[in-house]
Design a protein around this motif. Structure first.
Motif, short mmCIF file in Angstrom:
data_model
loop_
_atom_site.label_atom_id
_atom_site.label_comp_id
_atom_site.label_asym_id
_atom_site.label_seq_id
_atom_site.Cartn_x
_atom_site.Cartn_y
_atom_site.Cartn_z
N GLY A 172 0.69 -1.03 0.04
CA GLY A 172 0.03 -0.20 -0.14
C GLY A 172 0.56 1.24 0.00
N SER A 173 0.40 2.32 -0.66
CA SER A 173 0.93 3.58 -0.46
C SER A 173 -0.09 4.67 -0.42
CB SER A 173 1.70 3.99 -1.74
OG SER A 173 0.87 4.10 -2.85
N ILE A 174 0.02 5.86 0.11
CA ILE A 174 -0.90 6.93 0.26
C ILE A 174 -1.41 7.26 -1.09
CG2 ILE A 174 -1.16 9.46 0.78
CD1 ILE A 174 1.03 9.17 2.99
N ALA A 175 -0.68 7.39 -2.21
CA ALA A 175 -0.96 7.58 -3.41
C ALA A 175 -2.02 6.82 -4.09
CB ALA A 175 0.04 7.69 -4.45
N LEU A 176 -1.75 5.21 -3.96
CA LEU A 176 -2.96 4.21 -4.04
C LEU A 176 -4.14 4.29 -3.43
CD1 LEU A 176 -0.59 0.84 -4.60
CD2 LEU A 176 -1.98 2.11 -6.48
N SER A 177 -3.89 4.43 -2.06
CA SER A 177 -4.94 4.43 -1.14
C SER A 177 -5.92 5.67 -1.58
CB SER A 177 -4.85 4.61 0.25
OG SER A 177 -3.86 5.62 0.47
N VAL A 178 -5.41 6.63 -1.83
CA VAL A 178 -6.18 8.03 -2.26
C VAL A 178 -6.89 7.86 -3.32
CG1 VAL A 178 -5.87 10.42 -3.21
CG2 VAL A 178 -4.71 9.85 -0.98
N GLN A 179 -6.13 7.21 -4.39
CA GLN A 179 -6.71 6.86 -5.90
C GLN A 179 -8.04 5.72 -5.56
OE1 GLN A 179 -6.03 8.17 -8.96
NE2 GLN A 179 -7.80 7.21 -9.33
N ALA A 180 -7.75 4.78 -4.81
CA ALA A 180 -8.83 3.82 -4.57
C ALA A 180 -9.96 4.28 -4.19
CB ALA A 180 -8.27 2.63 -3.59
N ILE A 181 -9.91 5.36 -3.02
CA ILE A 181 -10.91 5.82 -2.54
C ILE A 181 -11.60 6.74 -3.39
CG2 ILE A 181 -11.80 7.37 -0.72
CD1 ILE A 181 -10.88 4.54 0.14
N LYS A 182 -11.04 7.63 -4.36
CA LYS A 182 -11.63 8.36 -5.36
C LYS A 182 -12.33 7.77 -6.26
CE LYS A 182 -8.43 12.41 -5.52
NZ LYS A 182 -7.40 13.13 -6.32
N ASN A 183 -11.92 6.24 -6.45
CA ASN A 183 -12.45 5.55 -7.40
C ASN A 183 -13.64 4.90 -7.14
OD1 ASN A 183 -10.61 6.09 -9.53
ND2 ASN A 183 -9.63 4.23 -9.26
N GLY A 184 -13.92 5.33 -5.56
CA GLY A 184 -15.22 4.70 -4.90
C GLY A 184 -15.10 3.42 -4.06
N ALA A 185 -13.94 3.18 -3.80
CA ALA A 185 -13.70 2.08 -2.76
C ALA A 185 -14.28 2.46 -1.27
CB ALA A 185 -12.16 1.60 -2.71
N GLU A 186 -14.72 1.37 -0.68
CA GLU A 186 -14.94 1.94 0.75
C GLU A 186 -13.93 1.96 1.85
OE1 GLU A 186 -18.09 2.76 1.76
OE2 GLU A 186 -18.81 2.54 -0.15
#
Length: 207
Positions: A86-100
């Protein structure tokens, strides 16, 4: 959700997927396990709705790519990422894409269970909103062309006589259309009708 909600575990590590399945089973969930994203996609059309627990790094189609395909299909199942890198960038992108949520391995039991419970709670809220939107769209679609024109002017705050002037109708005709609009939209007041229009995003279009 049902008494035993379903969690779809998409994880290529067989040992981990079994451990997750046991953990979630003990917590009262049902689980289905898939070794690849393609395994999940080939069955998707017939699958029961549930929460998706998705490994980021899968062979073939990875987690992000699978998520993108689900979004393209307007699939509304809540999704939680589980990744070992995991990384901050990936987590931010995931949440932006609609992940819970975006969880990293090894995941703590409480963190996982809390994330899944929250995902199901949010899905219930979103599901109610979705059905509300569909019902409002159905009601709006039941209006005649003239009733829709009256509706559009009513939600802008125009009086009957102003609407009559703008549409070139008699005021009594506008009153009849207004009554029909309120009845078909199941609105008890003008304020309620405006609220419905706001929920449908129509005020933004007419402002």
């Amino acid at each position: 959700m049902s008494e035993k909600a379903l969690v779809h575990i998409i994880e290529d590590d067989a040992f981990l997927s079994k451990a997750l399945s046991r953990l979630l089973g003990a917590a009262g969930y049902r689980t289905l396990v898939y070794g690849t994203a393609n395994d999940f996609l080939t069955q998707l059309a017939t699958l029961e709705s549930g929460c998706i627990l998705l490994d980021m790094n899968l062979p073939g189609i990875n987690g992000m790519e699978l998520h993108a395909q689900l979004r393209m299909q307007a699939n509304r199942m809540p999704l939680i990422y589980l990744t070992g890198e995991g990384s901050i960038a990936l987590s931010v992108q995931a949440i932006k894409n609609g992940a819970e949520d975006f969880l990293t391995k090894p995941v703590q039991k409480d963190a996982l269970l809390n994330a899944i419970a929250h995902a199901f709670d949010q899905f219930q809220i979103d599901d109610l909103q979705h059905h509300r939107q569909q019902e409002l769209k159905r009601r709006l679609g039941s209006l005649t062309v003239r009733e829709k024109e009256v509706f559009d002017l009513l939600i802008l705050g125009l009086l009957n006589k102003q609407i009559a002037y703008q549409l070139g109708n008699a005021e009594r005709t506008v009153k009849a259309h207004r009554h029909s609009v309120m009845e078909k939209m199941c609105a008890n007041s003008l304020a309620e009708l405006v609220l419905m229009a706001t929920e449908l995003g129509l005020l933004d279009k007419t402002s």
